[in-house]
Design a protein around this motif. Structure first.
Motif, PDB file in Angstrom:
ATOM      1  N   VAL A  63      21.246  11.179  55.769  1.00  0.00           N
ATOM      2  CA  VAL A  63      20.658  10.680  54.520  1.00  0.00           C
ATOM      3  C   VAL A  63      19.522  11.777  54.209  1.00  0.00           C
ATOM      4  O   VAL A  63      18.872  12.729  54.750  1.00  0.00           O
ATOM      5  N   ASN A  64      19.972  12.127  52.841  1.00  0.00           N
ATOM      6  CA  ASN A  64      19.269  13.406  52.041  1.00  0.00           C
ATOM      7  C   ASN A  64      18.249  12.583  51.082  1.00  0.00           C
ATOM      8  O   ASN A  64      18.877  12.380  49.953  1.00  0.00           O
ATOM      9  N   ALA A  65      17.075  12.222  51.567  1.00  0.00           N
ATOM     10  CA  ALA A  65      16.390  11.353  50.591  1.00  0.00           C
ATOM     11  C   ALA A  65      15.932  11.993  49.362  1.00  0.00           C
ATOM     12  O   ALA A  65      15.622  13.226  49.205  1.00  0.00           O
ATOM     13  N   ASN A  66      16.258  11.117  48.182  1.00  0.00           N
ATOM     14  CA  ASN A  66      15.809  11.724  47.019  1.00  0.00           C
ATOM     15  C   ASN A  66      16.450  13.008  46.372  1.00  0.00           C
ATOM     16  O   ASN A  66      15.731  13.799  46.026  1.00  0.00           O
ATOM     17  N   ALA A  67      17.715  13.390  46.861  1.00  0.00           N
ATOM     18  CA  ALA A  67      18.376  14.701  46.490  1.00  0.00           C
ATOM     19  C   ALA A  67      19.045  14.658  45.160  1.00  0.00           C
ATOM     20  O   ALA A  67      19.598  15.641  44.832  1.00  0.00           O
ATOM     21  N   ALA A  68      19.264  13.518  44.533  1.00  0.00           N
ATOM     22  CA  ALA A  68      19.904  13.477  43.282  1.00  0.00           C
ATOM     23  C   ALA A  68      18.955  12.621  42.393  1.00  0.00           C
ATOM     24  O   ALA A  68      18.266  11.728  42.869  1.00  0.00           O
ATOM     25  N   TRP A  69      18.833  13.008  41.032  1.00  0.00           N
ATOM     26  CA  TRP A  69      17.869  12.377  40.191  1.00  0.00           C
ATOM     27  C   TRP A  69      18.646  12.376  38.901  1.00  0.00           C
ATOM     28  O   TRP A  69      19.596  13.052  38.428  1.00  0.00           O
ATOM     29  N   PHE A  70      18.085  11.452  38.047  1.00  0.00           N
ATOM     30  CA  PHE A  70      18.746  11.101  36.619  1.00  0.00           C
ATOM     31  C   PHE A  70      17.613  10.370  35.859  1.00  0.00           C
ATOM     32  O   PHE A  70      16.766  10.144  36.182  1.00  0.00           O
ATOM     33  N   TYR A  71      17.995  10.784  34.537  1.00  0.00           N
ATOM     34  CA  TYR A  71      16.827   9.869  33.563  1.00  0.00           C
ATOM     35  C   TYR A  71      17.582   8.853  32.839  1.00  0.00           C
ATOM     36  O   TYR A  71      18.563   8.985  32.016  1.00  0.00           O
ATOM     37  N   PRO A  72      17.452   7.594  33.250  1.00  0.00           N
ATOM     38  CA  PRO A  72      18.030   6.575  32.525  1.00  0.00           C
ATOM     39  C   PRO A  72      17.832   6.347  30.884  1.00  0.00           C
ATOM     40  O   PRO A  72      18.549   5.870  30.186  1.00  0.00           O
ATOM     41  N   GLU A  73      16.488   6.663  30.797  1.00  0.00           N
ATOM     42  CA  GLU A  73      15.999   6.512  29.136  1.00  0.00           C
ATOM     43  C   GLU A  73      15.178   7.687  28.943  1.00  0.00           C
ATOM     44  O   GLU A  73      13.774   7.574  28.820  1.00  0.00           O
ATOM     45  N   PRO A  74      15.749   8.892  29.039  1.00  0.00           N
ATOM     46  CA  PRO A  74      15.175  10.284  28.673  1.00  0.00           C
ATOM     47  C   PRO A  74      14.384  10.129  27.105  1.00  0.00           C
ATOM     48  O   PRO A  74      14.885   9.368  26.367  1.00  0.00           O
ATOM     49  N   LYS A  75      13.420  10.957  26.920  1.00  0.00           N
ATOM     50  CA  LYS A  75      12.770  11.024  25.774  1.00  0.00           C
ATOM     51  C   LYS A  75      13.788  11.995  24.839  1.00  0.00           C
ATOM     52  O   LYS A  75      14.898  12.505  25.409  1.00  0.00           O
ATOM     53  N   GLU A  76      13.598  11.855  23.647  1.00  0.00           N
ATOM     54  CA  GLU A  76      14.564  12.349  22.641  1.00  0.00           C
ATOM     55  C   GLU A  76      15.047  13.863  22.579  1.00  0.00           C
ATOM     56  O   GLU A  76      16.291  14.035  22.530  1.00  0.00           O
ATOM     57  N   ALA A  77      14.160  14.636  23.067  1.00  0.00           N
ATOM     58  CA  ALA A  77      14.471  16.053  23.370  1.00  0.00           C
ATOM     59  C   ALA A  77      15.449  16.112  24.595  1.00  0.00           C
ATOM     60  O   ALA A  77      16.260  17.383  24.675  1.00  0.00           O
TER      61      ALA A  77
END
Length: 97
Positions: A63-77
């Motif tokens: 397990v590589n904890a928290n090794a991938a991220w995403f923005y489900p509801e990003p700001k407009e920019a």
């Protein structure tokens, strides 16, 4: 050009539709290899992108904890990376062989 993300000898994602932001390659969700990700409760906040959610990367029981991220509801920019996944913590991202 096709880009892939690899960790622990396994391909995690492959795509030719990468969006690059701040030097990070964001993969479309359909590029992710099933079974290599599990949701994490970890969150961080970026002033201009919004709240990032994380996945643990899991390969062969490692397990590589928290090794991938995403923005489900990003700001407009940052709307162009909505739902796309980026990597760090030792995940190698580069041209597919």
């Amino acid at each position: 050009m096709t880009t892939e993300a690899r960790w622990n000898g396994a391909t995690l994602a492959t795509s030719d539709a990468i969006v690059t932001v701040e030097g990070n390659a964001y993969f479309p969700p359909e590029a992710l290899v099933e079974g290599c990700f599990r949701p994490s409760s970890h969150r961080t906040v970026c002033g201009w992108k919004g709240e990032a959610h994380y996945y643990d990367v899991v390969v062969d029981g490692q397990v590589n904890a928290n090794a991938a991220w995403f923005y489900p509801e990003p700001k407009e920019a940052a709307a162009n990376i909505k739902g796309r996944v980026a990597f760090w913590k030792g995940v190698q991202v580069g041209s597919a062989a």
